[in-house]
Design a protein around this motif. Structure first.
Motif, short mmCIF file in Angstrom:
data_model
loop_
_atom_site.label_atom_id
_atom_site.label_comp_id
_atom_site.label_asym_id
_atom_site.label_seq_id
_atom_site.Cartn_x
_atom_site.Cartn_y
_atom_site.Cartn_z
N VAL A 277 0.87 -1.17 0.00
CA VAL A 277 0.00 0.00 0.00
C VAL A 277 0.91 1.22 0.00
O VAL A 277 1.91 1.26 0.72
CB VAL A 277 -0.90 0.03 1.25
CG1 VAL A 277 -1.83 1.24 1.22
CG2 VAL A 277 -1.69 -1.27 1.39
N GLY A 349 -3.36 -0.32 -3.46
CA GLY A 349 -4.05 0.96 -3.37
C GLY A 349 -3.12 2.05 -2.92
O GLY A 349 -2.02 1.81 -2.40
N ALA A 367 -11.87 9.81 -5.38
CA ALA A 367 -11.30 8.48 -5.62
C ALA A 367 -11.68 8.02 -7.01
O ALA A 367 -12.65 8.50 -7.60
CB ALA A 367 -11.79 7.48 -4.57
N SER A 370 -13.06 2.43 -8.82
CA SER A 370 -12.81 1.08 -8.31
C SER A 370 -12.74 1.04 -6.79
O SER A 370 -13.14 0.06 -6.17
CB SER A 370 -11.51 0.53 -8.90
OG SER A 370 -10.39 1.24 -8.42
N ILE A 371 -12.24 2.10 -6.16
CA ILE A 371 -12.00 2.08 -4.72
C ILE A 371 -12.96 2.99 -3.95
O ILE A 371 -12.91 3.05 -2.72
CB ILE A 371 -10.53 2.50 -4.44
CG1 ILE A 371 -10.09 2.07 -3.03
CG2 ILE A 371 -10.32 3.98 -4.66
CD1 ILE A 371 -8.62 2.32 -2.74
N HIS A 400 -2.55 11.72 -6.23
CA HIS A 400 -3.23 10.45 -6.49
C HIS A 400 -3.43 10.20 -7.98
O HIS A 400 -3.53 9.05 -8.41
CB HIS A 400 -4.59 10.41 -5.78
CG HIS A 400 -5.44 11.60 -6.06
ND1 HIS A 400 -5.22 12.82 -5.45
CD2 HIS A 400 -6.49 11.79 -6.89
CE1 HIS A 400 -6.12 13.69 -5.89
NE2 HIS A 400 -6.88 13.09 -6.77
N PRO A 409 -5.58 1.70 -7.79
CA PRO A 409 -6.73 2.35 -7.15
C PRO A 409 -6.25 3.37 -6.12
O PRO A 409 -5.37 3.08 -5.31
CB PRO A 409 -7.47 1.18 -6.48
CG PRO A 409 -7.05 -0.03 -7.26
CD PRO A 409 -5.62 0.23 -7.65
N ALA A 410 -6.82 4.57 -6.14
CA ALA A 410 -6.32 5.64 -5.27
C ALA A 410 -7.46 6.47 -4.72
O ALA A 410 -8.48 6.68 -5.39
CB ALA A 410 -5.34 6.53 -6.03
N LEU A 452 -6.47 -1.53 3.80
CA LEU A 452 -5.78 -1.96 2.58
C LEU A 452 -4.61 -2.88 2.91
O LEU A 452 -4.32 -3.82 2.18
CB LEU A 452 -5.27 -0.74 1.81
CG LEU A 452 -6.30 0.08 1.02
CD1 LEU A 452 -5.69 1.39 0.56
CD2 LEU A 452 -6.82 -0.71 -0.18
N SER A 463 -7.16 0.11 -11.05
CA SER A 463 -8.02 1.29 -11.11
C SER A 463 -8.93 1.21 -12.33
O SER A 463 -8.62 0.54 -13.32
CB SER A 463 -7.18 2.57 -11.16
OG SER A 463 -6.43 2.62 -12.36
#
Length: 474
Positions: A277, A349, A367, A370-371, A400, A409-410, A452, A463
């Motif tokens: 992460v 992530g 974001a 996806s996240i 990000h 993913p962020a 995460l 993502s």
């Protein structure tokens, strides 16, 4: 610019005996049943994955924020930026993080030489202004065309249909995002750009005419050819009256773009299995001021988060990154995803800490799709009730974005809308930080990082950006 292979960071090769089983955890599948993880985890699962994380310590956060503000301005390439980099490096070592290092790289930075906007023929012609960054060096005199406030590129077409031609005139606009419009105005034939200011107390807001992804694609020489400046609020009022009376403007902007060395500071906490992460915050500032909320505070919260995470066993490695040069197009985070492309496949992530504590401001989560639900439900289970959600892939907002564009993913937690009166001015000072808001926001982000790192199954893999600004996937 892609980093040459010889300069890339270490790959993420692992000696784990069952690579496919480990990878299934990252992909959001149960390692035993191979079934997809539930996309909406129960509160009990969230609490299990985040248990043991304490609220971040306000005393530690205040101390590191004050220390970075004491260093002073940290604009890329400055002595203050170098001192801040050394301070963060030393603090990461004090926290016993592993593999603490500086990843250095070169960029072209903005160095203003002169910025003037004069009301031709007026009794008090001199206006307070600063250079609009990444504009060209030029001196022009012309009529002005008042375009007004812009928030979306579609606005420009609609407004210009009802105005005199932009060609051969100086365009006067008001926006927090000039980089969205300067290319278009240049193509329409504008001779220069004047930004109307709204910062209080006589401050001029420091803004960029070029941003991500342009400054990532051309890190060592990108800038516009026409001149541009940003005015103070009082000078903006004077300018509007002058334009209404049919007055002309004289605009001058001179700047250099030297190549300077900068770098990210990185430290890690080990995990018991594969996967990692990334949690990051930028340490640079704009040209003026100490950047207390934007973003000495984010670095202080990053250090405190890593201190507390270091007291717990983690399934996945957690990598802390103090990003360089966020203010000029997220070039530190872009360097990271290019340098460590081999590790991104195992990066589950990224969480970004930036501008955490202006008030009043809504609790905002930006974001990629996806996240989004994962981050929202985790933050709300930690007591941080989200008031605003946005698809981060639709707008280049902070560090990000390069991760989203690289397939990671962020999520970005913040409390600082760009319309805040002291955004990118000397008024972003230590005394204006609400540290309780900072603790609340950063603790919610910490809950997401902890989950995460520890949740055995995650409901996403890569993502899913609605828009990819630049393809940074390895």
């Amino acid at each position: 610019m892609p980093i040459p292979r010889s300069k890339r960071g270490p790959s993420s090769t692992s000696s784990h005996p069952d690579r496919s089983r480990a990878r299934s955890w990252i992909c959001g599948r149960c390692p035993t049943t191979k079934q997809p993880a539930c996309c909406s985890a129960s509160t009990s699962i969230i609490r299990h994955a985040t248990r043991g994380i304490m609220r971040l310590d306000i005393v530690n956060i205040r101390r590191d924020t004050a220390a970075l503000c004491e260093i002073g301005n940290r604009f890329v390439g400055s002595d203050g930026e170098r001192q801040a980099r050394d301070y963060i490096f030393a603090r990461m070592r004090e926290l016993d993080l592993q593999s603490v290092r500086k990843d250095m790289f070169e960029v072209a930075t903005y160095r203003p030489l002169n910025a003037k906007c004069t009301l031709v023929g007026a009794a008090a012609p001199a206006l307070d202004c600063v250079g609009l960054q990444f504009m060209g060096s030029d001196r022009v005199e012309a009529e002005a065309v008042l375009i007004g406030e812009l928030s979306d590129t579609a606005d420009l077409d609609a407004i210009c249909r009802h105005l005199p031609p932009v060609r051969g005139r100086i365009a006067v606009i008001k926006t927090s995002y000039p980089y969205l419009f300067v290319d278009d105005l240049t193509e329409r034939g504008a001779l220069g750009i004047v930004m109307l200011g709204d910062a209080p107390d006589g401050y001029c807001r420091n803004l960029n005419a070029m941003m991500y992804p342009a400054l990532v694609e051309r890190p060592n020489g990108a800038h516009h050819r026409i001149a541009g400046v940003t005015l103070s609020e009082q000078s903006s009022t004077m300018l509007l009256a002058h334009i209404a009376a049919g007055g002309r403007l004289r605009l001058e902007h001179q700047a250099e773009y030297p190549i300077v060395e900068t770098g990210n500071v990185i430290g890690e906490l080990p995990g018991s299995d594969v996967g990692e992460v990334v949690v990051g915050a930028h340490y640079d500032t704009q040209l003026d001021g100490v950047g207390a909320s934007d973003n000495a505070l984010g670095i202080a919260c990053l250090l405190e988060m890593m201190r507390q995470l270091g007291e717990h066993d983690l399934r996945r490695r957690v990598v802390a990154v103090a990003f360089a040069d966020e203010e000029a197009g997220f070039r530190g985070s872009a360097d990271y995803v290019q340098r460590y492309g081999a590790r991104l496949a195992e990066t589950v992530g990224m969480v970004n800490l930036d501008a955490l504590a202006w008030a009043p401001a809504q609790r905002s989560l930006h974001a990629d799709p996806s996240i989004m639900e994962f981050a929202a439900e985790t933050a709300e289970a930690a007591g941080w009730l989200i008031e605003n959600r946005a698809d981060a892939s639709l707008f280049p907002g902070s560090d990000h974005n390069p991760f989203i564009d690289a397939g990671v993913p962020a999520a970005f937690f913040w409390r600082n809308p760009p319309t805040h009166p002291y955004y990118h001015t000397r008024g972003d000072s230590l005394d204006r930080i609400d540290f309780q808001i900072a603790v609340d926001t950063a603790s919610a982000a910490a809950a997401v990082v902890k989950r995460l790192a520890n949740d055995p199954t995650l409901p996403f893999d890569r993502s899913q950006p609605t828009r990819r600004w630049i393809d940074l996937r390895p």
